[in-house]
Design a protein around this motif. Structure first.
Motif, PDB file in Angstrom:
ATOM      1  N   ASN A 232       0.841  -1.251   0.068  1.00 19.54           N
ATOM      2  CA  ASN A 232       0.181  -0.039  -0.071  1.00 19.54           C
ATOM      3  C   ASN A 232       0.995   1.274   0.152  1.00 19.54           C
ATOM      4  OD1 ASN A 232      -2.046  -1.703   0.022  1.00 19.54           O
ATOM      5  ND2 ASN A 232      -3.233  -0.697   1.933  1.00 19.54           N
ATOM      6  N   GLU A 233       2.182   0.990   0.100  1.00 22.71           N
ATOM      7  CA  GLU A 233       3.261   2.282   0.145  1.00 22.71           C
ATOM      8  C   GLU A 233       3.296   2.889  -1.439  1.00 22.71           C
ATOM      9  OE1 GLU A 233       6.432   1.189   2.485  1.00 22.71           O
ATOM     10  OE2 GLU A 233       5.139   0.832   4.101  1.00 22.71           O
ATOM     11  N   GLN A 234       2.279   3.290  -1.828  1.00 25.69           N
ATOM     12  CA  GLN A 234       2.262   3.874  -3.191  1.00 25.69           C
ATOM     13  C   GLN A 234       2.400   5.447  -3.077  1.00 25.69           C
ATOM     14  OE1 GLN A 234       1.132   2.407  -6.209  1.00 25.69           O
ATOM     15  NE2 GLN A 234       1.443   0.295  -5.130  1.00 25.69           N
ATOM     16  N   PRO A 235       3.232   5.733  -3.843  1.00 20.34           N
ATOM     17  CA  PRO A 235       3.044   7.549  -3.874  1.00 20.34           C
ATOM     18  C   PRO A 235       2.093   7.980  -4.330  1.00 20.34           C
ATOM     19  CG  PRO A 235       4.262   6.476  -5.642  1.00 20.34           C
ATOM     20  CD  PRO A 235       3.959   5.280  -4.905  1.00 20.34           C
ATOM     21  N   PRO A 236       1.072   8.730  -3.387  1.00 23.28           N
ATOM     22  CA  PRO A 236      -0.029   9.381  -3.656  1.00 23.28           C
ATOM     23  C   PRO A 236       0.106  10.155  -4.994  1.00 23.28           C
ATOM     24  CG  PRO A 236       0.825  10.290  -1.665  1.00 23.28           C
ATOM     25  CD  PRO A 236       1.726   9.256  -2.167  1.00 23.28           C
ATOM     26  N   ASP A 237      -0.940  10.319  -5.623  1.00 19.91           N
ATOM     27  CA  ASP A 237      -1.061  11.025  -6.806  1.00 19.91           C
ATOM     28  C   ASP A 237      -1.550  12.449  -6.577  1.00 19.91           C
ATOM     29  OD1 ASP A 237      -1.554  12.309  -9.253  1.00 19.91           O
ATOM     30  OD2 ASP A 237      -2.581  10.553 -10.171  1.00 19.91           O
ATOM     31  N   ALA A 238      -0.468  13.304  -6.429  1.00 17.95           N
ATOM     32  CA  ALA A 238      -0.394  14.725  -5.778  1.00 17.95           C
ATOM     33  C   ALA A 238      -1.053  15.625  -6.807  1.00 17.95           C
ATOM     34  CB  ALA A 238       1.205  15.251  -5.643  1.00 17.95           C
ATOM     35  N   ASP A 239      -0.782  15.474  -7.921  1.00 11.72           N
ATOM     36  CA  ASP A 239      -1.512  16.345  -9.074  1.00 11.72           C
ATOM     37  C   ASP A 239      -3.165  15.998  -8.990  1.00 11.72           C
ATOM     38  OD1 ASP A 239       0.805  17.110  -9.941  1.00 11.72           O
ATOM     39  OD2 ASP A 239       0.976  15.773 -11.821  1.00 11.72           O
ATOM     40  N   LEU A 240      -3.563  14.847  -8.659  1.00  8.68           N
ATOM     41  CA  LEU A 240      -4.903  14.492  -8.818  1.00  8.68           C
ATOM     42  C   LEU A 240      -5.617  15.206  -7.321  1.00  8.68           C
ATOM     43  CD1 LEU A 240      -6.947  13.076 -10.295  1.00  8.68           C
ATOM     44  CD2 LEU A 240      -6.230  10.895  -9.185  1.00  8.68           C
ATOM     45  N   ILE A 241      -4.761  15.226  -6.429  1.00  6.66           N
ATOM     46  CA  ILE A 241      -5.182  15.718  -5.122  1.00  6.66           C
ATOM     47  C   ILE A 241      -5.350  17.174  -5.177  1.00  6.66           C
ATOM     48  CG2 ILE A 241      -4.755  15.929  -2.667  1.00  6.66           C
ATOM     49  CD1 ILE A 241      -3.139  13.241  -2.697  1.00  6.66           C
ATOM     50  N   ASP A 242      -4.528  17.682  -5.821  1.00  3.63           N
ATOM     51  CA  ASP A 242      -4.286  19.137  -6.072  1.00  3.63           C
ATOM     52  C   ASP A 242      -5.464  19.694  -6.862  1.00  3.63           C
ATOM     53  OD1 ASP A 242      -2.130  19.430  -4.257  1.00  3.63           O
ATOM     54  OD2 ASP A 242      -0.789  19.541  -5.904  1.00  3.63           O
TER      55      ASP A 242
ATOM     56  N   ALA B 273      -5.349   8.102   1.469  1.00  6.20           N
ATOM     57  CA  ALA B 273      -4.660   7.485   0.276  1.00  6.20           C
ATOM     58  C   ALA B 273      -4.438   6.036   0.547  1.00  6.20           C
ATOM     59  CB  ALA B 273      -3.191   8.327   0.015  1.00  6.20           C
ATOM     60  N   ASN B 274      -4.927   5.258  -0.235  1.00  7.13           N
ATOM     61  CA  ASN B 274      -4.696   3.875  -0.010  1.00  7.13           C
ATOM     62  C   ASN B 274      -5.280   3.303   1.219  1.00  7.13           C
ATOM     63  OD1 ASN B 274      -4.159   3.046  -2.717  1.00  7.13           O
ATOM     64  ND2 ASN B 274      -2.166   2.874  -2.522  1.00  7.13           N
ATOM     65  N   GLY B 275      -6.234   4.012   1.818  1.00 10.33           N
ATOM     66  CA  GLY B 275      -6.632   3.437   3.025  1.00 10.33           C
ATOM     67  C   GLY B 275      -6.022   4.271   4.228  1.00 10.33           C
ATOM     68  N   GLU B 276      -5.016   5.159   4.020  1.00 13.42           N
ATOM     69  CA  GLU B 276      -4.332   5.633   5.208  1.00 13.42           C
ATOM     70  C   GLU B 276      -4.580   7.100   5.165  1.00 13.42           C
ATOM     71  OE1 GLU B 276      -1.813   4.180   7.417  1.00 13.42           O
ATOM     72  OE2 GLU B 276      -1.471   2.209   6.433  1.00 13.42           O
ATOM     73  N   LEU B 277      -4.717   7.823   6.283  1.00 10.74           N
ATOM     74  CA  LEU B 277      -4.659   9.390   6.318  1.00 10.74           C
ATOM     75  C   LEU B 277      -3.420  10.061   5.875  1.00 10.74           C
ATOM     76  CD1 LEU B 277      -5.967  11.875   7.481  1.00 10.74           C
ATOM     77  CD2 LEU B 277      -4.899  11.503   9.598  1.00 10.74           C
ATOM     78  N   LEU B 278      -3.497  10.833   5.109  1.00  8.30           N
ATOM     79  CA  LEU B 278      -2.351  11.539   4.379  1.00  8.30           C
ATOM     80  C   LEU B 278      -2.660  12.992   4.911  1.00  8.30           C
ATOM     81  CD1 LEU B 278      -0.373  11.050   2.166  1.00  8.30           C
ATOM     82  CD2 LEU B 278      -1.777  11.987   0.618  1.00  8.30           C
ATOM     83  N   GLU B 279      -1.898  13.110   6.213  1.00  6.89           N
ATOM     84  CA  GLU B 279      -1.961  14.255   6.935  1.00  6.89           C
ATOM     85  C   GLU B 279      -1.446  15.335   6.257  1.00  6.89           C
ATOM     86  OE1 GLU B 279      -0.629  12.484  11.322  1.00  6.89           O
ATOM     87  OE2 GLU B 279      -1.154  14.811  11.239  1.00  6.89           O
ATOM     88  N   ALA B 280      -0.275  15.356   5.336  1.00 10.98           N
ATOM     89  CA  ALA B 280       0.291  16.556   4.894  1.00 10.98           C
ATOM     90  C   ALA B 280      -0.673  17.110   4.012  1.00 10.98           C
ATOM     91  CB  ALA B 280       1.518  16.070   4.064  1.00 10.98           C
ATOM     92  N   SER B 281      -1.544  16.538   3.352  1.00  9.58           N
ATOM     93  CA  SER B 281      -2.494  16.906   2.205  1.00  9.58           C
ATOM     94  C   SER B 281      -3.791  17.336   2.804  1.00  9.58           C
ATOM     95  CB  SER B 281      -2.652  15.873   1.082  1.00  9.58           C
ATOM     96  OG  SER B 281      -1.559  15.756   0.306  1.00  9.58           O
ATOM     97  N   SER B 282      -4.261  16.993   4.167  1.00  4.72           N
ATOM     98  CA  SER B 282      -5.306  17.141   4.623  1.00  4.72           C
ATOM     99  C   SER B 282      -5.614  18.696   5.198  1.00  4.72           C
ATOM    100  CB  SER B 282      -5.776  16.345   5.854  1.00  4.72           C
ATOM    101  OG  SER B 282      -5.833  14.907   5.152  1.00  4.72           O
ATOM    102  N   THR B 283      -6.518  19.337   4.726  1.00  3.10           N
ATOM    103  CA  THR B 283      -6.862  20.425   5.067  1.00  3.10           C
ATOM    104  C   THR B 283      -7.938  20.721   6.233  1.00  3.10           C
ATOM    105  OG1 THR B 283      -8.322  20.913   3.482  1.00  3.10           O
ATOM    106  CG2 THR B 283      -6.033  21.717   3.082  1.00  3.10           C
ATOM    107  N   GLY B 284      -8.444  19.457   6.587  1.00  4.73           N
ATOM    108  CA  GLY B 284      -9.512  19.528   7.313  1.00  4.73           C
ATOM    109  C   GLY B 284      -9.508  18.789   8.752  1.00  4.73           C
ATOM    110  N   LEU B 285      -8.411  18.897   9.365  1.00  2.00           N
ATOM    111  CA  LEU B 285      -7.826  18.261  10.477  1.00  2.00           C
ATOM    112  C   LEU B 285      -8.002  19.335  11.798  1.00  2.00           C
ATOM    113  CD1 LEU B 285      -4.779  16.195   9.643  1.00  2.00           C
ATOM    114  CD2 LEU B 285      -7.246  15.357   9.428  1.00  2.00           C
ATOM    115  N   GLN B 286      -8.140  20.583  11.479  1.00  2.00           N
ATOM    116  CA  GLN B 286      -8.424  21.679  12.473  1.00  2.00           C
ATOM    117  C   GLN B 286      -9.415  22.271  12.370  1.00  2.00           C
ATOM    118  OE1 GLN B 286      -5.963  21.629  15.014  1.00  2.00           O
ATOM    119  NE2 GLN B 286      -4.712  20.014  14.116  1.00  2.00           N
ATOM    120  N   GLU B 287     -10.567  21.975  11.654  1.00  2.00           N
ATOM    121  CA  GLU B 287     -11.900  22.479  11.382  1.00  2.00           C
ATOM    122  C   GLU B 287     -12.678  22.992  12.486  1.00  2.00           C
ATOM    123  OE1 GLU B 287     -11.737  23.506   8.355  1.00  2.00           O
ATOM    124  OE2 GLU B 287     -13.902  23.925   7.819  1.00  2.00           O
ATOM    125  N   ALA B 288     -13.405  24.147  12.649  1.00  6.15           N
ATOM    126  CA  ALA B 288     -14.211  24.628  13.414  1.00  6.15           C
ATOM    127  C   ALA B 288     -15.345  23.799  13.582  1.00  6.15           C
ATOM    128  CB  ALA B 288     -14.508  25.981  13.564  1.00  6.15           C
ATOM    129  N   GLY B 289     -15.787  23.147  14.975  1.00  5.56           N
ATOM    130  CA  GLY B 289     -17.191  22.225  15.177  1.00  5.56           C
ATOM    131  C   GLY B 289     -16.903  20.858  15.039  1.00  5.56           C
TER     132      GLY B 289
END
Lengths: 250, 397
Positions: free
Chosen positions: B43-53, B67-83
């Motif tokens: 599952n250690e596949q490089p995530p498709d950064a262009d597609l994510i962007d 990404a492939n079942g694992e949280l990709l923290e670096a690309s996630s913008t919703g981890l500190q969302e209000a509420g």
């Protein structure tokens, strides 16, 4: 403008038109009357290009060209408009989209640029005001959930926008209350012009109280049994269609 | 890698054609992918950064990228969302005892828990970007999300599935969505995977008193795609509205199974699924509603409409109503057909040529579902993707 000679048309195994001839000139309004099953709506559908009807004999010429060679959309772009007896409901296609697409298809065919969005809205609102239609109808699905009267007004709106050379209105008066009938008649009368012809297909004389025809034809058994001026319609109203059939067979 | 799992044990985690709920959907391809992945995959596949962007640029959401079942923290913008509170899901979450949920439990390596505390309906949606890739070897992945809404909390969600990579991929996702009393969710699932990838996706929903779910599911991609939407109506005055659209071309198989358990009344469930099938494609719609004893005042509506653009396409549509209560209002309707000839002639009489008239009517059939889908700001993007897909299919047929 329109010349029909000895037109014979079948659908399935039955022959509906049996040698019909008719000539319509620019500026004229013709009413085609007749009992149910006489072939009135068939005539309208054949002129528009419906594929279920098979022309077995005769010719139809429109502005000098062979009309029967053309696809329905080509006939529309050349200036033929059929106002449907039963306008089709098309949910998901917005009324404004259809009007604009229809208008632009015709404009493109005649080498004109697409209509500008503001110009289109202005034109549509003007025409709708004449017909007593709420502008919100523009944003509804084509005929979706429209009442009978609203559907017929919508047909006239399309006709008014497209400014056809030849308009055929198939039973446009059926199912209309008196207000809707007047509005529709007003819309039609506003389009009467020296370079335009109108064919009204109708079962009843009532519509002709509001749109005065130059000629009245009575269809019987697939042929024009009798032609005359507007007084023929009144005579028909009085004596009934049986009178025409008996006279034709005599 | 769970090398200790034998192939026999693995196959037992999949349903077979002998299971009533799976008789139209053959999972032998996903099973083969799972076996190859066990043998050699990673599952250690490089995530498709262009597609994510590109997806993040197209839709403003609080994105949580899986990404492939694992949280990709670096690309996630919703981890500190209000509420909302986002955390990793512990490994001892309650099991869901159905075969593919067990598969997910057995093989998942990640898992996310989202708790919604406030009413944030007027804020940007929470986006679950389920992105998979397979390069170098076949890959199986297990996305897993648990969503809880507190009383009166409300939120909008996008569950967006995409994938890339030349090798085969099989995704088996499992999402639970629990709404406490008077909570509200608007939820859009958009499946736009690569056409050689497969997926099974389950969403299990529980609705407490007065809660409300509006769901839209749209499937365009995937070689094999199966969606299970299960809704438990556990409290009175709950409302579940869910609509779906599937567009399939040659080689695609799209299966939507919905099941609503009306355990109490009064409550409403209302669904409409529509499909457009072209070429040699196949779709399945099975809508089951069970009105349990005592669930009086239930209103359950089901509709499924299909447009078959090709004689080689096939739909298996089945509404199922089981009613054990007395005072209920239930109805279902299913249609399968071609484009309306009368509408085609009407449009041609207005100057639209035949091919354009057909396109207009096909899009109109799809548009009614897209327009009804939650997350209005995504309608344009989805409408464009539907349009693009229909154009590809039109060109191919």
């Amino acid at each position: 403008m329109l010349n029909i000679e000895n037109l014979k048309v079948t659908i399935g195994d039955s022959e509906i038109l049996r040698g019909l001839s008719l000539s319509v000139k620019a500026g004229e309004v013709h009413a085609i009357m007749g009992p149910n099953g006489s072939g009135k709506s068939t005539l309208a559908s054949v002129i528009a290009g419906h594929e279920d009807y098979v022309v077995t004999d005769g010719t139809v010429r429109f502005k000098g060209a062979d009309l029967l060679e053309l696809e329905p959309e080509e006939r529309a772009r050349e200036g033929i408009f059929l106002g449907f007896q039963y306008p089709v409901e098309i949910p998901g296609v917005n009324n404004a989209y259809l009007l604009k697409a229809a208008l632009n298809a015709k404009r493109e065919h005649h080498g004109l640029e697409e209509i500008d969005a503001f110009e289109f809205l202005k034109l549509a609102r003007e025409k709708m005001a004449v017909l007593g239609m709420d502008p919100k109808f523009l944003n509804r699905g084509v005929n979706e959930g429209f009442s009978g009267g609203e559907k017929k007004r919508n047909e006239i709106l399309q006709m008014a926008m497209l400014e056809p050379d030849l308009a055929i209105l198939d039973e446009t008066d059926s199912g209309l209350d008196i207000d809707a009938l007047k509005a529709v008649a007003e819309g039609v009368n506003a389009l009467r012009a020296p370079d335009r012809a109108i064919i009204l297909v109708t079962h009843y004389q009532r519509l002709l109280d509001y749109i005065e025809p130059d000629y009245v034809h009575v269809l019987s058994e697939g042929r024009i049994a009798r032609s005359g001026d507007k007084t023929l319609a009144l005579e028909l109203e009085e004596k009934g269609y049986e009178w025409v059939r008996e006279a034709a067979n005599a | 890698m769970s090398g200790a799992v034998s192939k026999i044990e693995l196959a037992a985690s999949f349903p077979t054609l002998r299971d009533e709920d799976w008789k139209y959907t053959d999972l032998s391809r996903p099973i083969a992918i799972a076996q190859q992945w066990l043998d050699s995959g990673s599952n250690e596949q490089p995530p498709d950064a262009d597609l994510i962007d590109s997806i993040k640029a197209a839709a403003d959401a609080a994105w949580i990228v899986i990404a492939n079942g694992e949280l990709l923290e670096a690309s996630s913008t919703g981890l500190q969302e209000a509420g909302i509170e986002v955390s990793l899901l512990s490994s001892d979450e309650p099991a869901i005892d159905v075969p593919l949920a067990n598969l997910n439990t057995q093989f998942r390596t990640g898992g996310i828990r989202i708790r919604v505390i406030e009413d944030r309906l007027d804020q940007r949606p929470i986006g679950l970007l389920v992105i998979d890739s397979a390069a170098g070897a076949p890959v199986m992945s297990q996305a897993r999300v648990d969503i809880e809404l507190d009383e009166r909390a409300a939120a909008r969600f996008i569950e967006y599935h995409v994938s890339s990579g030349d090798d085969e991929h099989y995704s088996n996702s499992l999402i639970r969505l629990n709404l406490a009393a008077d909570a509200s969710v608007e939820y859009l699932r958009f499946q736009d995977r690569a056409l050689h990838h497969s997926q099974t996706a389950r969403l299990n929903v529980r609705l407490e008193r007065g809660s409300r779910l509006t769901h839209g599911g749209i499937d365009l991609g995937g070689r094999l795609s199966r969606n299970d939407l299960k809704i438990d109506i556990a409290g009175p005055d709950a409302v579940a509205t869910f609509n779906g659209l599937y567009v399939a071309g040659t080689g695609q198989h799209i299966d939507n199974h919905t099941r609503v358990d009306h355990r109490v009344g009064p409550a409403v469930s209302d669904q409409e699924y529509r499909g457009i099938l072209s070429g040699r494609s196949r779709a399945v719609w099975n809508g089951k509603a069970i009105v349990h004893r005592g669930a009086d005042g239930t209103d359950a509506q089901q509709a499924n409409h299909n447009l078959l653009l090709s004689e080689r396409s096939e739909i298996d549509a089945k509404p199922e109503l089981e009613i054990y209560a007395d005072e209920v209002k239930c109805a279902h309707g299913t249609t399968v057909g071609q484009l309306d000839e009368r509408a085609l002639f009407y449009l041609r009489c207005r100057g639209l040529d035949e091919s354009r008239a057909k396109r207009v009517l096909t899009r109109a059939f799809a548009a009614t579902i897209v327009e009804r889908a939650p997350i209005a700001e995504l309608h344009e993007l989805i409408g464009e993707r539907v349009e693009q897909r229909l154009r590809e299919l039109g060109d191919a047929s």
